[in-house]
Design an enzyme around this catalytic site. Structure first.
Site: not given
Ligand SMILES: [Mg+2]
Length: 180
Positions: A12, A14, A139
């Site tokens: 990922d 961000d 996340d």
């Molecule tokens: Mg993310």
């Protein structure tokens, strides 16, 4: 005919490769003369701690095409991803459809900071249920839950109270998981 494929790791952007939260905090604090820190955000998203009246402003930041262009790289990410890319097939996968005006800036950002990742290994998607990989580092639990991959939760302030395992707290942990 099936051909042998290398182990694929999807990563990922961000809060994993990119320290997007710090950028949002800097911009929000400077616009409003506040000093909210990451420590104030344990178990919460930034939108949870800001006054209702400022939420629209905050939620507008990522729609600014320039927002994603000057975000800092997460400490250690460049070195570790570079090593991973020599052993594994690495894809950068961002659910960028949330912010369609971000595509160009996000693509340029990956090319600048991770020049060893070929453009064909950069994927902007909507739902991460389209992700088929051996591992996904992300996340957000809701992405890990739908991807066809072993999910590895990358720690961020908003997810510290989530029960997902394995949890990787830093890029050092990622290196430990895959390379040691
Ligand atoms: Mg993310």
């Amino acid at each position: 005919v099936k051909i042998a494929v290398p182990t694929r790791i999807a990563i990922d952007m961000d809060e994993v490769l990119a320290d997007t939260l710090s950028k949002a905090l800097r911009q929000y604090n400077s616009d409003l003369g506040l000093s909210i820190t990451k420590q104030d955000l344990a178990g919460k998203k930034l939108r949870d701690v800001i006054p209702e009246v400022h939420r629209r402003q905050l939620e507008g930041y990522p729609h600014d095409p320039g927002f994603f262009r000057d975000i800092d790289v997460m400490p250690g990410a460049q070195e570790v991803v570079k090593q991973l890319a020599t052993h594994f097939e690495v894809f950068v996968v961002s659910a960028a459809m949330e912010y369609p005006s971000s595509f160009g800036a996000k693509f340029d950002w990956v090319q600048e900071h991770f020049p060893f990742i070929p453009a064909r290994n950069i994927v902007f998607c909507g739902s991460k249920s389209i992700v088929t990989a051996d591992f996904l580092i992300d996340d957000h639990v809701h992405h890990l839950e739908v991807a066809r991959a072993q999910g590895l939760l990358f720690e961020a302030p908003h997810n510290v109270n989530e029960a997902w395992t394995p949890r990787l707290k830093s890029w050092e942990d990622v290196a430990q998981y895959f390379l040691k």
